[in-house]
Design a protein around this motif. Structure first.
Motif, short mmCIF file in Angstrom:
data_model
loop_
_atom_site.label_atom_id
_atom_site.label_comp_id
_atom_site.label_asym_id
_atom_site.label_seq_id
_atom_site.Cartn_x
_atom_site.Cartn_y
_atom_site.Cartn_z
N ILE A 18 0.83 -1.21 0.00
CA ILE A 18 0.00 0.00 0.00
C ILE A 18 0.86 1.25 0.00
N GLY A 19 1.75 1.33 0.96
CA GLY A 19 2.74 2.40 1.01
C GLY A 19 2.23 3.81 1.25
N ARG A 20 1.04 3.96 1.82
CA ARG A 20 0.54 5.32 2.11
C ARG A 20 1.43 5.95 3.17
N PRO A 21 1.85 7.20 2.98
CA PRO A 21 2.75 7.85 3.94
C PRO A 21 2.20 7.89 5.37
N ASP A 22 0.90 8.14 5.52
CA ASP A 22 0.34 8.19 6.88
C ASP A 22 0.35 6.81 7.53
N GLY A 23 0.11 5.77 6.75
CA GLY A 23 0.18 4.41 7.27
C GLY A 23 1.59 4.01 7.65
N VAL A 80 8.07 13.32 7.56
CA VAL A 80 8.44 14.43 6.68
C VAL A 80 7.64 14.38 5.38
N ALA A 81 7.27 13.19 4.94
CA ALA A 81 6.52 13.04 3.69
C ALA A 81 5.05 13.44 3.83
N LEU A 82 4.59 13.65 5.06
CA LEU A 82 3.20 14.03 5.29
C LEU A 82 3.01 15.53 5.15
N LYS A 83 1.76 15.93 5.00
CA LYS A 83 1.43 17.35 5.03
C LYS A 83 1.69 17.87 6.44
#
Length: 111
Positions: A22-27, A69-72
């Motif tokens: 999946i690789g979602r940044p928040d996950g 860091v990759a998150l908003k």
């Protein structure tokens, strides 16, 4: 805690599998921060003195920072607060300085 399977490799594999699937940044941030929190909880119960375990914790702490860091910016605060607790507790085990350096490197050091 008797007969519990403590495996850094299995925990890291679960995070890696998630990243591939999946690789979602928040996950990824959630999994990496939870890993760090769980490591500190285990230390609180067991008081392990294993350099490999600590090194894995510090490496995952950095992975958590990379994910954050990759998150908003509005998504980062809660993760940073949770990692701050881990970093603070890390000083009790002699690894806080490494975490301090990483927090500063990723721009989350308190001014």
């Amino acid at each position: 805690m008797r007969n519990q399977d403590i495996s850094v490799a299995k925990a890291k594999k679960a995070i890696s599998d998630y990243k591939k699937a999946i690789g979602r940044p928040d996950g990824l941030a959630e999994l990496a921060v939870f890993y760090c929190e769980s490591c500190m909880n285990l230390l609180g119960y067991c008081g392990m003195d294993d350099e490999g375990y600590f090194n894995a914790l510090v490496r995952m702490f950095e992975q958590a920072l990379k994910a954050i860091v990759a998150l908003k910016p509005d998504q980062q605060a809660s993760f940073v607060v949770r990692l701050e607790r881990v970093r603070s507790e890390g000083h009790n085990w002699g690894w806080g300085d490494d975490m301090d350096d990483l927090v500063a490197e990723y721009g989350f050091a308190e001014e």
